[in-house]
Write an enzyme that holds these catalytic residues in place. Structure first.
Site, PDB file in Angstrom:
ATOM      1  N   ASP A  78       3.443  35.932 -12.831  1.00  0.00           N
ATOM      2  CA  ASP A  78       2.975  34.650 -12.294  1.00  0.00           C
ATOM      3  C   ASP A  78       2.096  34.015 -13.357  1.00  0.00           C
ATOM      4  OD1 ASP A  78       2.236  32.523 -10.681  1.00  0.00           O
ATOM      5  OD2 ASP A  78       0.590  33.622  -9.758  1.00  0.00           O
ATOM      6  N   THR A  79       2.528  32.881 -13.919  1.00  0.00           N
ATOM      7  CA  THR A  79       1.808  32.285 -15.046  1.00  0.00           C
ATOM      8  C   THR A  79       1.113  30.995 -14.624  1.00  0.00           C
ATOM      9  OG1 THR A  79       3.755  31.047 -15.787  1.00  0.00           O
ATOM     10  CG2 THR A  79       3.469  33.266 -16.653  1.00  0.00           C
TER      11      THR A  79
ATOM     12  N   GLY B  88     -27.180  22.750 -52.248  1.00  0.00           N
ATOM     13  CA  GLY B  88     -28.599  22.678 -52.544  1.00  0.00           C
ATOM     14  C   GLY B  88     -29.293  24.023 -52.576  1.00  0.00           C
ATOM     15  N   SER B  89     -28.529  25.109 -52.427  1.00  0.00           N
ATOM     16  CA  SER B  89     -29.151  26.439 -52.429  1.00  0.00           C
ATOM     17  C   SER B  89     -29.538  26.886 -53.834  1.00  0.00           C
ATOM     18  CB  SER B  89     -28.206  27.472 -51.804  1.00  0.00           C
ATOM     19  OG  SER B  89     -27.012  27.570 -52.571  1.00  0.00           O
TER      20      SER B  89
ATOM     21  N   SER C 261     -17.927  27.706 -50.420  1.00  0.00           N
ATOM     22  CA  SER C 261     -16.972  28.654 -49.809  1.00  0.00           C
ATOM     23  C   SER C 261     -17.476  29.135 -48.449  1.00  0.00           C
ATOM     24  CB  SER C 261     -16.684  29.835 -50.733  1.00  0.00           C
ATOM     25  OG  SER C 261     -17.858  30.398 -51.271  1.00  0.00           O
TER      26      SER C 261
ATOM     27  N   HIS D 154      -1.909  25.063 -15.495  1.00  0.00           N
ATOM     28  CA  HIS D 154      -2.747  24.117 -16.217  1.00  0.00           C
ATOM     29  C   HIS D 154      -2.408  24.106 -17.702  1.00  0.00           C
ATOM     30  CE1 HIS D 154      -5.082  23.850 -12.559  1.00  0.00           C
ATOM     31  NE2 HIS D 154      -5.888  22.961 -13.107  1.00  0.00           N
TER      32      HIS D 154
ATOM     33  N   GLY E 261       5.691  26.372 -14.136  1.00  0.00           N
ATOM     34  CA  GLY E 261       5.779  25.010 -13.644  1.00  0.00           C
ATOM     35  C   GLY E 261       4.408  24.391 -13.594  1.00  0.00           C
TER      36      GLY E 261
ATOM     37  N   ASP F 215       0.022  23.774  -8.637  1.00  0.00           N
ATOM     38  CA  ASP F 215       0.270  23.582  -7.204  1.00  0.00           C
ATOM     39  C   ASP F 215       1.744  23.436  -6.841  1.00  0.00           C
ATOM     40  OD1 ASP F 215      -2.424  23.715  -6.605  1.00  0.00           O
ATOM     41  OD2 ASP F 215      -2.723  21.556  -6.838  1.00  0.00           O
TER      42      ASP F 215
END
Length: 633
Positions: free
Chosen positions: A110-111, A470-471, A541, A114, A31, A34
């Protein structure tokens, strides 16, 4: 005394036997923030007398320090174990607690409430049979109530309690309770819950938790504990077809070969016909072996070892099933997916997919739509972010056995694992299998990759140049091809800019498009290798995962990673196309090294330091590597 002691032992033994025979219910509380989830679980532990004297004293002390209910005991502190949770008065992690009554044993999760911890809530729901969805009577149905209810439904929980908590703060109003229940029924009408029990309660004072509240005489239904003790969830598992994912092949000696695992659904007896889901081979059960001896029957939830009357090929990851009711077997399926990582899901990226005891490589090939868990609308999407839910298509490296999640949670649920970090990044529920057209097969060819390459005097391979813009990748690759061409070798260059004018002209530069860009190029390079060529691939890549995908497409020794190692400041100082300047000005989004990451290769076959040698010298080094490793015969 001896007779009394004997009676005590007998009574204790009888108590243990009765406790062992009790059924187990797994449920979660969820839920909004609080709504009183932790307080409710604390009250359940307190009322069922599962707290020792020292725990009560510690709880009283912690209530004075961290409590939010004045001089009263704050039951939430029994489960909010993290210091951060106690300080903020919220639940962050998933807390599991055990308690029991005379009729049943319980494990409760208990989950957190938020939004950012939705993935934790989904974790708790994945192993639960029932959900207690709490609503603060003062606030009614909130967005998070809807979100959690949707996820509960998505995860296949079919038994729901709507606990309208803090009813004491609205003067135990029946009108408030009825209004909340009516609103919940309306939006949850399509969720397919088998049982739905609304209960008004006060977790703080214990009204309608274990005992009835004296001010709730208008409520005629069960208390929360009464309902939890009597709700029937066992038939859901026992009445379904037999499924046993093989965890271990038990071979202690030459005379015994058994297949160990936990029965997911159904029941099994000696003499029953079973099938190996993937191969279709059948046999009959000779014996059901357990630590306590052979059994005449085993049911869902029991860990057993089965021996069979026939010698058939079975290994870890296989699924033993009822011969009369087999699961689907496919390398593609449609599914609902909850994304649980801070890094986005990118279609086409290779992940490990674990379903039951089987782990294979796979990828999300298509996001059909994502679901707004607040409004339940279907939205177009190219990627998924943390806590987002979508319907997707998944392709695997090999066929596996599965059921639709709606039919079997154990053989229809899977997790997605990042192949580099080994972290779980997603949780999915199979909807149905996707079958390829039955008239498509691999065509047998007489001329092989090896014979094509041998005729050209070389060994086929991908030389994969990776590095920042540019390498000097393209410059070096071009020089390598000129040198190989002068030696009479057969090559082809796939260059990032050139490919985007044709094969990949429909792709942009988002992370998702970069993944698809490399996937297409890797598949194309594989075809060139099959043709016997040395193919030079020059692409930024930026992601290790996609470079690994390209490596995995070809055989051992057929992929040579060349890291063109140029520091960002050097590459930016060159800026031959003015791209870095535009990126710094914000005119180019998702530019590698500036606003998009580059993941440095960990173990490249060749590393080129472009600050210490010329392009010509580095090209010579690559040709020398090819020569010394027999790519140039």
């Amino acid at each position: 005394m001896d007779a009394l002691a004997t009676l005590d032992v007998e009574a204790f033994t009888d108590y243990l036997a009765r406790h062992e025979r009790k059924s187990l219910l797994r449920f979660l509380t969820c839920g909004s923030v609080d709504d009183g989830k932790s307080t409710l679980i604390g009250r359940l532990l307190y009322d069922t007398k599962l707290l020792f004297e020292d725990q009560l004293k510690s709880l009283e002390r912690d209530s004075r320090k961290h409590g939010t209910v004045g001089e009263d005991i704050d039951f939430a502190l029994l489960v909010d174990g993290l210091e951060a949770e106690r300080e903020q008065g919220i639940t962050i992690d998933v807390a599991y607690r055990f308690f029991a009554t005379d009729r049943r044993k319980f494990i409760v999760a208990d989950t957190p409430g938020h939004e950012q911890y939705t993935r934790n809530m989904a974790t708790g729901a994945s192993s639960s049979d029932l959900a207690v969805i709490l609503v603060d009577a003062r606030h009614g149905i909130l967005t998070q109530t809807r979100r959690h209810s949707f996820i509960v439904s998505l995860l296949g929980i079919r038994h729901v309690v709507l606990a309208v908590n803090k009813i004491d703060l609205v003067d135990y109003s029946r009108e408030v309770f009825d209004r909340i229940v009516a609103e919940y029924r309306e939006f949850a009408a399509g969720f397919g819950f088998t049982t739905f029990q609304p209960i008004p309660l006060s977790a703080r004072f214990g009204d309608n938790v274990l005992d009835r509240g004296p001010k709730l005489g208008w409520y005629e239904g069960p208390t929360l504990v009464e309902h939890l003790e009597t709700v029937n969830v066992e038939d859901d598992l026992l009445g379904r077809p037999f499924r046993l994912p093989v965890q271990w092949v038990n071979r202690p000696n030459l005379d015994f070969r058994g297949f160990a695992g936990t029965i997911a659904t159904g029941r099994i007896r000696p003499g029953d016909r079973i099938a190996v889901a993937k191969s279709g081979r059948t046999s009959t059960v000779r014996a059901i072996v357990t630590y306590d001896g052979d059994k005449d029957e085993a049911v869902a939830g029991e860990a057993v070892t089965l021996t069979l009357n026939d010698e058939i090929d079975i290994s870890r990851g296989d699924v033993l099933t009822s011969a009369e009711s087999r699961p689907e077997v496919s390398d593609q399926f449609a599914a609902h997916l909850i994304w649980m990582s801070d890094d986005q899901l990118l279609p086409g990226r290779q992940y490990s997919i674990k379903l039951g005891t089987k782990t294979v490589s796979g990828q999300v090939t298509e996001i059909k739509h994502k679901i707004d868990v607040n409004s339940f609308q279907k939205l177009a999407a190219k990627t998924l972010s943390l806590n987002e839910v979508a319907q997707v298509n998944v392709a695997l490296s090999e066929p596996i056995a599965f059921d639709a999640y709606a039919d079997n949670k154990d053989t229809g649920a899977f997790i997605v694992i990042d192949r580099l970090s080994n972290l779980t990044v997603g949780a999915g529920m199979v909807d149905f299998g996707l079958r390829r057209a039955s008239n498509i097969h691999w065509q047998a060819l007489d001329v092989t990759k090896e014979s094509r390459a041998s005729m050209k005097g070389q060994k086929a391979a991908i030389v994969w140049f990776t590095g920042l813009s540019g390498s000097g990748k393209s410059t070096i690759a071009n020089l390598v091809e000129k040198k190989l061409h002068s030696l009479g070798r057969h090559t082809y260059i796939l260059d990032g800019d050139n490919v985007r004018h044709g094969l990949n002209k429909d792709l942009g530069f988002t992370d998702a498009d970069r993944v698809e860009n490399i996937r297409r190029v890797a598949e194309t390079a594989k075809l060139f290798v099959d043709a016997g060529l040395i193919v030079l691939v020059s692409f930024i890549s930026p992601f290790r995962s996609e470079r690994r995908l390209a490596r995995d497409l070809v055989g051992e020794g057929e992929f040579i990673e060349v890291f063109v190692d140029t520091p960002l400041e050097v590459a930016e100082s060159r800026d031959p196309k003015g791209l870095y300047k535009k990126a710094r000005e914000g005119k180019i989004a998702n530019f590698t090294g500036i606003s998009s990451p580059y993941e440095v290769p960990e173990n490249p076959e060749i590393r080129l330091d472009t600050t210490s040698a010329s392009a010509e010298e580095m090209a010579e080094r690559i040709v020398a590597y090819l020569d010394s490793n027999d790519y140039v015969i």
